[in-house]
Enzyme design. Structure first.
Site, short mmCIF file in Angstrom:
data_model
loop_
_atom_site.label_atom_id
_atom_site.label_comp_id
_atom_site.label_asym_id
_atom_site.label_seq_id
_atom_site.Cartn_x
_atom_site.Cartn_y
_atom_site.Cartn_z
N HIS A 1 16.91 92.16 39.77
CA HIS A 1 16.44 93.50 39.39
C HIS A 1 17.29 94.57 40.07
O HIS A 1 17.67 94.43 41.24
CB HIS A 1 14.97 93.65 39.76
CG HIS A 1 14.33 94.84 39.11
ND1 HIS A 1 14.50 96.13 39.57
CD2 HIS A 1 13.54 94.93 38.02
CE1 HIS A 1 13.82 96.96 38.80
NE2 HIS A 1 13.23 96.26 37.84
N GLU B 1 16.55 97.41 41.25
CA GLU B 1 15.98 97.99 42.49
C GLU B 1 16.30 97.09 43.70
O GLU B 1 16.67 97.59 44.76
CB GLU B 1 14.47 98.17 42.35
CG GLU B 1 13.87 98.82 43.60
CD GLU B 1 12.35 98.90 43.57
OE1 GLU B 1 11.78 99.15 42.49
OE2 GLU B 1 11.74 98.71 44.63
N CYS C 1 4.72 100.53 45.60
CA CYS C 1 4.45 101.97 45.53
C CYS C 1 3.04 102.26 45.03
O CYS C 1 2.40 101.41 44.40
CB CYS C 1 5.49 102.66 44.65
SG CYS C 1 5.30 102.29 42.92
N SER D 1 11.06 94.90 30.49
CA SER D 1 10.40 95.57 31.59
C SER D 1 9.64 94.59 32.50
O SER D 1 8.66 93.97 32.09
CB SER D 1 9.42 96.62 31.03
OG SER D 1 8.48 96.98 32.01
N ASN E 1 7.83 95.23 35.16
CA ASN E 1 6.47 95.60 35.56
C ASN E 1 5.48 95.39 34.42
O ASN E 1 4.32 95.06 34.64
CB ASN E 1 6.41 97.00 36.18
CG ASN E 1 6.57 98.10 35.15
OD1 ASN E 1 5.62 98.45 34.47
ND2 ASN E 1 7.78 98.63 35.02
S1 SF4 Z 1 7.52 102.04 39.96
FE1 SF4 Z 1 7.98 104.16 39.52
S2 SF4 Z 1 6.97 105.36 41.14
FE2 SF4 Z 1 7.06 103.22 41.81
S3 SF4 Z 1 8.94 103.17 43.02
FE3 SF4 Z 1 9.48 102.49 40.96
S4 SF4 Z 1 10.17 104.34 39.95
FE4 SF4 Z 1 9.06 104.97 41.80
#
Ligand code: SF4
Length: 279
Positions: A122, A124, A190, A218, A220
């Protein structure tokens, strides 16, 4: 048939913010580029390209243009290369991801080996690992813990990809505690994700059918779907009204709806209206 929509459904704060920054930049300036897709959603990517933002694969080809950094963030080397190639950087990294970067680099400076709980591929997670001098240990689930490396770690600091499931993180932390004498744990899931996950743990039991809206890309949305499916067999992951099967609602008095953090409102509304039109 009653339709119950999750309050946290759709764009999270970080995605909304990154989109606003990207669109504002594209309205004011020319030659705006982005490394990869702004979020993992085809419709949002199409909308962004209408504003003239170009997706690039490497920095080399678009030297000197305006580079938008996406909500997921990028490794430090991307910022450094972009500066060398004369890009103007517009950083739309979510502040909550920035906070994870800060914890990771501060703890590394204090001598801790950084352990990231998250999806190895990912963006991130790549971005978090890319803030560090030494290679981070990335762990996806309790079954993929590299025990030899863990046992060799005396000081470890665990941080978590912002959209991870808390249970997965805690299961891994529980195992690592047995092997690492000095272990610090920062729960960096988060707030928008926590709210989303709390809702999805609650809704499947209260609804006869659950619809989870979002792109197949996606991560999430996938997680929301997995939680929902584990609690209610009649849970379905869709990205357009064409994927809706009327049979799912045959015996349903209550239908719960939620959507991933990168799903646009238009898609959510289109699907809700379609479900409403079925009865
Ligand atoms: S899910 Fe959205 S709010 Fe949470 S860290 Fe990632 S970009 Fe930011």
């Amino acid at each position: 048939m009653r339709i119950n929509i999750a309050k946290s459904s759709g764009f999270c704060f970080g995605v909304k913010r990154a989109l606003d920054i990207a669109i504002k930049t594209a309205r004011e300036k020319k030659n705006v580029v982005m490394l990869g897709d702004i979020v993992h959603n085809e419709e949002v990517v199409r909308q962004i390209s209408r504003f003239g933002i170009k997706k690039i694969k490497s920095l080399e080809r678009s030297k000197g243009q305006i580079l938008i950094i996406r909500a997921h963030g990028e490794p430090l080397r991307v910022f450094n290369s972009a500066k060398k190639l004369n890009y103007t950087i517009v950083d739309a990294t979510c502040p909550m991801v920035k906070e994870i970067h800060k914890i990771a680099s501060d703890m590394e400076k204090k001598g801790y080996r950084i352990i990231v709980i998250g999806d190895r591929k990912h963006d991130e997670v790549r971005g978090i690992s890319g803030q560090l001098k030494k290679k981070a240990l990335v762990i996806e689930n309790p079954l993929s813990i590299p025990l030899a490396k863990v046992k060799a770690t005396k000081k470890g600091c665990i941080i978590v990809q912002s959209t991870q499931k808390l249970k997965n993180a805690l299961d891994i932390v529980g195992i690592l505690k047995e092997y690492i004498p000095d272990l610090k744990f920062f729960n960096t899931i988060c707030k928008p994700t926590r709210i989303k996950q709390a809702e999805i743990e609650n809704m499947p039991g209260k609804n006869d059918c659950m619809i989870i809206i979002g792109s197949r890309k996606s991560a999430n949305t996938k997680r929301l779907y997995e939680i929902s499916k584990s609690l209610n067999e009649n849970s379905w992951w869709v990205n357009s009204k064409k994927e809706i099967n009327p049979l799912w609602f045959q015996k349903a008095k209550n239908v719960g709806i939620t959507a991933g953090a990168s799903t646009p409102e238009e898609t959510i509304n289109e699907i809700i209206n379609h479900i409403r039109s079925l009865k």
